[in-house]
Design a protein around this motif. Sequence first.
Motif, PDB file in Angstrom:
ATOM      1  N   LYS A  88       0.475  -4.446  -2.547  1.00 48.83           N
ATOM      2  CA  LYS A  88       0.081  -3.046  -2.694  1.00 48.83           C
ATOM      3  C   LYS A  88       1.319  -2.173  -2.899  1.00 48.83           C
ATOM      4  CE  LYS A  88      -4.127  -3.420   0.073  1.00 48.83           C
ATOM      5  NZ  LYS A  88      -4.888  -2.881   1.237  1.00 48.83           N
ATOM      6  N   ALA A 101       4.176   0.520  -2.432  1.00 50.96           N
ATOM      7  CA  ALA A 101       4.870   1.054  -1.252  1.00 50.96           C
ATOM      8  C   ALA A 101       6.033   1.907  -1.724  1.00 50.96           C
ATOM      9  CB  ALA A 101       5.356  -0.073  -0.349  1.00 50.96           C
ATOM     10  N   THR A 117       5.771  -2.389  -5.920  1.00 55.30           N
ATOM     11  CA  THR A 117       4.765  -3.297  -5.380  1.00 55.30           C
ATOM     12  C   THR A 117       5.382  -4.118  -4.257  1.00 55.30           C
ATOM     13  OG1 THR A 117       3.679  -3.430  -7.535  1.00 55.30           O
ATOM     14  CG2 THR A 117       3.155  -5.151  -5.931  1.00 55.30           C
ATOM     15  N   CYS A 118       4.707  -4.181  -3.136  1.00 55.30           N
ATOM     16  CA  CYS A 118       5.233  -4.861  -1.960  1.00 55.30           C
ATOM     17  C   CYS A 118       5.180  -6.378  -2.163  1.00 55.30           C
ATOM     18  CB  CYS A 118       4.433  -4.455  -0.722  1.00 55.30           C
ATOM     19  SG  CYS A 118       5.018  -5.212   0.805  1.00 55.30           S
ATOM     20  N   GLN A 119       6.307  -6.967  -2.572  1.00 53.80           N
ATOM     21  CA  GLN A 119       6.422  -8.411  -2.721  1.00 53.80           C
ATOM     22  C   GLN A 119       7.893  -8.787  -2.828  1.00 53.80           C
ATOM     23  OE1 GLN A 119       4.539  -9.721  -6.334  1.00 53.80           O
ATOM     24  NE2 GLN A 119       5.444  -8.094  -7.553  1.00 53.80           N
ATOM     25  N   HIS A 179       9.984  -4.123   5.416  1.00 58.00           N
ATOM     26  CA  HIS A 179       9.068  -5.242   5.284  1.00 58.00           C
ATOM     27  C   HIS A 179       7.725  -5.001   5.979  1.00 58.00           C
ATOM     28  CE1 HIS A 179      12.948  -7.874   4.892  1.00 58.00           C
ATOM     29  NE2 HIS A 179      12.704  -7.140   3.814  1.00 58.00           N
ATOM     30  N   ASN A 180       7.439  -3.776   6.336  1.00 58.51           N
ATOM     31  CA  ASN A 180       6.179  -3.488   7.018  1.00 58.51           C
ATOM     32  C   ASN A 180       5.124  -2.955   6.056  1.00 58.51           C
ATOM     33  OD1 ASN A 180       7.419  -1.097   6.507  1.00 58.51           O
ATOM     34  ND2 ASN A 180       7.131  -0.217   8.549  1.00 58.51           N
ATOM     35  N   CYS A 181       5.241  -3.314   4.781  1.00 61.75           N
ATOM     36  CA  CYS A 181       4.255  -2.884   3.793  1.00 61.75           C
ATOM     37  C   CYS A 181       3.210  -3.982   3.602  1.00 61.75           C
ATOM     38  CB  CYS A 181       4.936  -2.564   2.458  1.00 61.75           C
ATOM     39  SG  CYS A 181       5.953  -3.908   1.805  1.00 61.75           S
ATOM     40  N   SER A 182       2.128  -3.662   2.935  1.00 66.18           N
ATOM     41  CA  SER A 182       1.045  -4.620   2.685  1.00 66.18           C
ATOM     42  C   SER A 182       1.324  -5.357   1.384  1.00 66.18           C
ATOM     43  CB  SER A 182      -0.304  -3.896   2.603  1.00 66.18           C
ATOM     44  OG  SER A 182      -0.583  -3.234   3.821  1.00 66.18           O
ATOM     45  N   TYR A 183       1.304  -6.675   1.461  1.00 68.31           N
ATOM     46  CA  TYR A 183       1.654  -7.477   0.294  1.00 68.31           C
ATOM     47  C   TYR A 183       0.716  -7.186  -0.877  1.00 68.31           C
ATOM     48  CZ  TYR A 183       2.108 -11.497  -2.778  1.00 68.31           C
ATOM     49  OH  TYR A 183       2.269 -12.306  -3.881  1.00 68.31           O
TER      50      TYR A 183
END
Length: 262
Positions: free
Chosen positions: A108, A110, A139-141, A102-106
Amino acid sequence: MTTSIQIFRGEKGRCLKAHGIFILLFTDVFVQNVNGYMTSPHVGQDPPYSRDAQYSAVISSPLVPAAASASPTGMDSYASKCPSGGLCSKLPAHCISCSYHHNCSYGKPASFSCKPKRGVHCIGEADQQQQTNFSLTVTCQFCWQLDASQYRCNTSTSCMTVSCPRQRYNTTCNVVDHVHCIGKRKFQKRLYCNWTGGYKWSTALALSITLGGFGADRFYLGQWREGLGKLFSFGGLGIWTLIDVLLIGVGYVGPADGSLYI
């Protein structure tokens, strides 16, 4: 007479003597068996297993590969729906296991480390070799943040779509197989009531213009009371007919079940 009594007493004595000898012999054998069992080394120990008991213990032993025989059945529940031999990145989400973080950029892309589940085989895009571990770009979501076209929800048909304010309902949604996201693929969501019963707006408007004076438009929409009122009043002498044409034209009057027009 005296001789008969003596003969009878003699025969009775012989019978008693024979029964006494038999009882003494039986008592002696019984006592010897009891003494032999009490002095046996098996007294106080668990009795040895018979051949049948030992065989049944082996069959019910946890060493028997019962889990191995049951594993293909559990594996078939997803392996039969997972294509083998294709690209790992194209496998559906239920065919792979990924270590999402969960340390990715929303919003974007990953990369996450994944591997196919047991019984599923796939190849890499570069070397075309079978892969046991591969990298997947997602995709980070979270799953509940996906676009509405990427999940399917259970539709409620018990709420009114034409109401003020608009009604909402709670439902369960499932992500489409080939869409990857973070979190649970089955989630709860609160949606606006937007189901349809199959009524067409164009049909209702056409009936209102042509046969509205006989209540055909209201009958079509399932509003039987209003339809009977228009029928017996000749469309309210034409006034009710004109009003319904306007109300149906702007969408204010809809189906009686509360659904939307098609």
